[in-house]
Motif scaffolding. Structure first.
Motif, PDB file in Angstrom:
ATOM      1  N   ASN A 188      15.923  18.328   1.231  1.00  0.00           N
ATOM      2  CA  ASN A 188      16.351  18.631   2.604  1.00  0.00           C
ATOM      3  C   ASN A 188      16.920  17.424   3.336  1.00  0.00           C
ATOM      4  O   ASN A 188      16.710  17.244   4.539  1.00  0.00           O
ATOM      5  CB  ASN A 188      15.181  19.222   3.411  1.00  0.00           C
ATOM      6  N   ARG A 189      17.655  16.605   2.591  1.00  0.00           N
ATOM      7  CA  ARG A 189      18.311  15.458   3.206  1.00  0.00           C
ATOM      8  C   ARG A 189      19.780  15.442   2.839  1.00  0.00           C
ATOM      9  O   ARG A 189      20.166  15.823   1.741  1.00  0.00           O
ATOM     10  CB  ARG A 189      17.650  14.147   2.757  1.00  0.00           C
ATOM     11  N   SER A 190      20.583  14.980   3.780  1.00  0.00           N
ATOM     12  CA  SER A 190      22.012  14.816   3.544  1.00  0.00           C
ATOM     13  C   SER A 190      22.485  13.606   4.336  1.00  0.00           C
ATOM     14  O   SER A 190      21.843  13.190   5.309  1.00  0.00           O
ATOM     15  CB  SER A 190      22.796  16.069   3.967  1.00  0.00           C
ATOM     16  N   GLY A 191      23.580  13.047   3.905  1.00  0.00           N
ATOM     17  CA  GLY A 191      24.155  11.919   4.620  1.00  0.00           C
ATOM     18  C   GLY A 191      23.417  10.619   4.385  1.00  0.00           C
ATOM     19  O   GLY A 191      22.686  10.443   3.414  1.00  0.00           O
ATOM     20  N   ARG A 192      23.570   9.703   5.323  1.00  0.00           N
ATOM     21  CA  ARG A 192      23.073   8.336   5.188  1.00  0.00           C
ATOM     22  C   ARG A 192      21.561   8.261   5.452  1.00  0.00           C
ATOM     23  O   ARG A 192      21.055   8.820   6.429  1.00  0.00           O
ATOM     24  CB  ARG A 192      23.816   7.433   6.176  1.00  0.00           C
ATOM     25  N   HIS A 193      20.875   7.528   4.571  1.00  0.00           N
ATOM     26  CA  HIS A 193      19.429   7.313   4.698  1.00  0.00           C
ATOM     27  C   HIS A 193      19.071   5.943   4.128  1.00  0.00           C
ATOM     28  O   HIS A 193      19.910   5.267   3.512  1.00  0.00           O
ATOM     29  CB  HIS A 193      18.645   8.389   3.939  1.00  0.00           C
ATOM     30  N   VAL A 194      17.819   5.558   4.311  1.00  0.00           N
ATOM     31  CA  VAL A 194      17.266   4.373   3.681  1.00  0.00           C
ATOM     32  C   VAL A 194      16.128   4.798   2.764  1.00  0.00           C
ATOM     33  O   VAL A 194      15.249   5.574   3.165  1.00  0.00           O
ATOM     34  CB  VAL A 194      16.742   3.352   4.719  1.00  0.00           C
ATOM     35  N   VAL A 195      16.165   4.301   1.529  1.00  0.00           N
ATOM     36  CA  VAL A 195      15.053   4.451   0.596  1.00  0.00           C
ATOM     37  C   VAL A 195      14.261   3.145   0.631  1.00  0.00           C
ATOM     38  O   VAL A 195      14.808   2.069   0.376  1.00  0.00           O
ATOM     39  CB  VAL A 195      15.546   4.735  -0.836  1.00  0.00           C
ATOM     40  N   PHE A 196      12.996   3.239   0.963  1.00  0.00           N
ATOM     41  CA  PHE A 196      12.132   2.072   1.084  1.00  0.00           C
ATOM     42  C   PHE A 196      11.096   2.138  -0.028  1.00  0.00           C
ATOM     43  O   PHE A 196      10.249   3.028  -0.062  1.00  0.00           O
ATOM     44  CB  PHE A 196      11.454   2.054   2.456  1.00  0.00           C
ATOM     45  N   THR A 197      11.175   1.184  -0.961  1.00  0.00           N
ATOM     46  CA  THR A 197      10.302   1.177  -2.124  1.00  0.00           C
ATOM     47  C   THR A 197       9.296   0.045  -2.029  1.00  0.00           C
ATOM     48  O   THR A 197       9.665  -1.113  -1.803  1.00  0.00           O
ATOM     49  CB  THR A 197      11.127   1.008  -3.422  1.00  0.00           C
ATOM     50  N   ILE A 198       8.035   0.380  -2.188  1.00  0.00           N
ATOM     51  CA  ILE A 198       6.975  -0.614  -2.279  1.00  0.00           C
ATOM     52  C   ILE A 198       6.557  -0.705  -3.740  1.00  0.00           C
ATOM     53  O   ILE A 198       6.176   0.298  -4.350  1.00  0.00           O
ATOM     54  CB  ILE A 198       5.772  -0.228  -1.406  1.00  0.00           C
ATOM     55  N   TRP A 199       6.650  -1.900  -4.296  1.00  0.00           N
ATOM     56  CA  TRP A 199       6.258  -2.140  -5.684  1.00  0.00           C
ATOM     57  C   TRP A 199       5.087  -3.103  -5.685  1.00  0.00           C
ATOM     58  O   TRP A 199       5.222  -4.257  -5.329  1.00  0.00           O
ATOM     59  CB  TRP A 199       7.442  -2.702  -6.463  1.00  0.00           C
ATOM     60  N   LYS A 200       3.920  -2.602  -6.075  1.00  0.00           N
ATOM     61  CA  LYS A 200       2.738  -3.456  -6.207  1.00  0.00           C
ATOM     62  C   LYS A 200       2.677  -3.933  -7.652  1.00  0.00           C
ATOM     63  O   LYS A 200       2.373  -3.171  -8.568  1.00  0.00           O
ATOM     64  CB  LYS A 200       1.481  -2.676  -5.830  1.00  0.00           C
ATOM     65  N   ALA A 201       3.015  -5.201  -7.872  1.00  0.00           N
ATOM     66  CA  ALA A 201       2.986  -5.773  -9.217  1.00  0.00           C
ATOM     67  C   ALA A 201       1.549  -5.845  -9.722  1.00  0.00           C
ATOM     68  O   ALA A 201       0.596  -5.939  -8.937  1.00  0.00           O
ATOM     69  CB  ALA A 201       3.627  -7.156  -9.215  1.00  0.00           C
ATOM     70  N   SER A 202       1.384  -5.823 -11.042  1.00  0.00           N
ATOM     71  CA  SER A 202       0.034  -5.734 -11.604  1.00  0.00           C
ATOM     72  C   SER A 202      -0.535  -7.076 -12.038  1.00  0.00           C
ATOM     73  O   SER A 202      -1.717  -7.165 -12.368  1.00  0.00           O
ATOM     74  CB  SER A 202       0.022  -4.766 -12.795  1.00  0.00           C
ATOM     75  N   HIS A 203       0.273  -8.137 -12.007  1.00  0.00           N
ATOM     76  CA  HIS A 203      -0.217  -9.417 -12.516  1.00  0.00           C
ATOM     77  C   HIS A 203      -1.071 -10.157 -11.487  1.00  0.00           C
ATOM     78  O   HIS A 203      -1.842 -11.046 -11.839  1.00  0.00           O
ATOM     79  CB  HIS A 203       0.948 -10.307 -12.957  1.00  0.00           C
ATOM     80  N   MET A 204      -0.915  -9.809 -10.188  1.00  0.00           N
ATOM     81  CA  MET A 204      -1.699 -10.405  -9.116  1.00  0.00           C
ATOM     82  C   MET A 204      -1.480  -9.581  -7.859  1.00  0.00           C
ATOM     83  O   MET A 204      -0.750  -8.579  -7.894  1.00  0.00           O
ATOM     84  CB  MET A 204      -1.281 -11.875  -8.881  1.00  0.00           C
ATOM     85  N   ASP A 205      -2.101  -9.983  -6.745  1.00  0.00           N
ATOM     86  CA  ASP A 205      -1.892  -9.250  -5.493  1.00  0.00           C
ATOM     87  C   ASP A 205      -0.551  -9.672  -4.904  1.00  0.00           C
ATOM     88  O   ASP A 205      -0.473 -10.460  -3.965  1.00  0.00           O
ATOM     89  CB  ASP A 205      -3.034  -9.535  -4.509  1.00  0.00           C
ATOM     90  N   GLN A 206       0.506  -9.119  -5.464  1.00  0.00           N
ATOM     91  CA  GLN A 206       1.882  -9.440  -5.077  1.00  0.00           C
ATOM     92  C   GLN A 206       2.644  -8.127  -4.890  1.00  0.00           C
ATOM     93  O   GLN A 206       2.680  -7.285  -5.787  1.00  0.00           O
ATOM     94  CB  GLN A 206       2.558 -10.291  -6.150  1.00  0.00           C
ATOM     95  N   THR A 207       3.238  -7.965  -3.712  1.00  0.00           N
ATOM     96  CA  THR A 207       3.884  -6.699  -3.357  1.00  0.00           C
ATOM     97  C   THR A 207       5.313  -6.949  -2.908  1.00  0.00           C
ATOM     98  O   THR A 207       5.580  -7.843  -2.105  1.00  0.00           O
ATOM     99  CB  THR A 207       3.117  -5.986  -2.238  1.00  0.00           C
ATOM    100  N   TYR A 208       6.228  -6.132  -3.417  1.00  0.00           N
ATOM    101  CA  TYR A 208       7.656  -6.226  -3.111  1.00  0.00           C
ATOM    102  C   TYR A 208       8.029  -5.086  -2.163  1.00  0.00           C
ATOM    103  O   TYR A 208       7.580  -3.947  -2.332  1.00  0.00           O
ATOM    104  CB  TYR A 208       8.485  -6.130  -4.395  1.00  0.00           C
ATOM    105  N   TYR A 209       8.903  -5.405  -1.197  1.00  0.00           N
ATOM    106  CA  TYR A 209       9.328  -4.435  -0.185  1.00  0.00           C
ATOM    107  C   TYR A 209      10.849  -4.365  -0.218  1.00  0.00           C
ATOM    108  O   TYR A 209      11.540  -5.330   0.102  1.00  0.00           O
ATOM    109  CB  TYR A 209       8.811  -4.851   1.186  1.00  0.00           C
ATOM    110  N   LEU A 210      11.390  -3.191  -0.577  1.00  0.00           N
ATOM    111  CA  LEU A 210      12.777  -3.112  -1.005  1.00  0.00           C
ATOM    112  C   LEU A 210      13.506  -1.968  -0.312  1.00  0.00           C
ATOM    113  O   LEU A 210      13.155  -0.800  -0.464  1.00  0.00           O
ATOM    114  CB  LEU A 210      12.813  -2.920  -2.533  1.00  0.00           C
ATOM    115  N   CYS A 211      14.554  -2.318   0.454  1.00  0.00           N
ATOM    116  CA  CYS A 211      15.349  -1.324   1.170  1.00  0.00           C
ATOM    117  C   CYS A 211      16.665  -1.070   0.447  1.00  0.00           C
ATOM    118  O   CYS A 211      17.436  -2.007   0.174  1.00  0.00           O
ATOM    119  CB  CYS A 211      15.656  -1.819   2.586  1.00  0.00           C
ATOM    120  N   SER A 212      16.938   0.204   0.169  1.00  0.00           N
ATOM    121  CA  SER A 212      18.184   0.622  -0.458  1.00  0.00           C
ATOM    122  C   SER A 212      18.867   1.623   0.472  1.00  0.00           C
ATOM    123  O   SER A 212      18.252   2.621   0.873  1.00  0.00           O
ATOM    124  CB  SER A 212      17.927   1.286  -1.811  1.00  0.00           C
TER     125      SER A 212
END
Length: 222
Positions: free
Chosen positions: A193-217
């Protein structure tokens, strides 16, 4: 009119070779990323897309008119693009909303001393065309693996060209389990139910330590 960008591993290789060749010739004053981390490369994150399109030609004045959001980012801090794979925070402990205030989601809450602050700029970022079912492709140079991914998409009616990204503007559409260490991780996401322009926001919690990536597409649902 906005150009729509599709990314892939073959194009990434070609562009990477071009950037390295330019550096060898002394055509750039900055260095390629030294740290081995990762990012979502499709749909391209803001700084990865800017590096992909302009990394071998970042002094081109035409960028100012052809790609103004990348222009402001390169002017603010070129290392945000050279280090497109380093937008992370340590020690968040899963408390993402406390770590990232509204309006600072795309910079990881001004991660790395504010290096990525230009990623929070509001405006017409270049988009990748996707459907309501699409694939997230993470390239992880260090093969950190993942405890989980959370994928949020802006709600229909939100306009990222005029509004800052906030937690209230996002809907969680997908959460994964663990992934073993690998340089390439892909998974399918449904955002109906989406059309047109949006932002995909991905949170990636890496498994090697408490390190988290925050990624806007930035994407365009077609």
């Amino acid at each position: 009119m906005h150009r729509h960008v599709r990314t892939g591993s073959s194009r990434w290789t070609v562009r990477a070779l071009a950037v390295l060749f330019a550096a060898v010739l002394g055509l750039t004053q900055w260095t390629a990323p030294a740290a081995a981390h990762g990012s979502v490369i499709n749909p391209a994150t803001r700084n990865y897309g800017c590096w992909l399109r302009w990394g071998s030609d970042h002094l081109n004045p035409n960028m100012r008119h052809e790609d103004p959001m990348c222009w402001q980012a390169w002017q603010d801090n070129p290392n945000a693009m050279w280090n497109w794979n380093g937008l992370y925070r340590d020690g968040v402990g899963g408390n993402h909303r406390a770590a990232l205030p509204d309006g600072q989601l795309c910079s990881g809450g001004l991660a790395e001393g504010g290096r990525y602050r230009s990623m929070d700029a509001v405006g017409p970022w270049k988009t990748t065309d996707i459907g309501n079912t699409f694939t997230i492709h993470l390239y992880d140079q260090a093969s950190h693996g993942a405890d989980y991914f959370e994928v949020y998409v802006t709600r229909q009616g939100f306009d990222p060209t005029t509004q800052p990204l906030t937690w209230g503007s996002l809907e969680l559409v997908h959460r994964t389990g663990r992934y073993a260490p690998s340089q390439n991780i892909q998974f399918t996401v449904h955002a109906p139910n989406r059309s047109g322009r949006h932002v995909v926001f991905t949170i990636w919690k890496a498994s090697h330590m408490d390190q988290t990536y925050y990624l806007c597409s930035d994407v365009n649902f077609v």
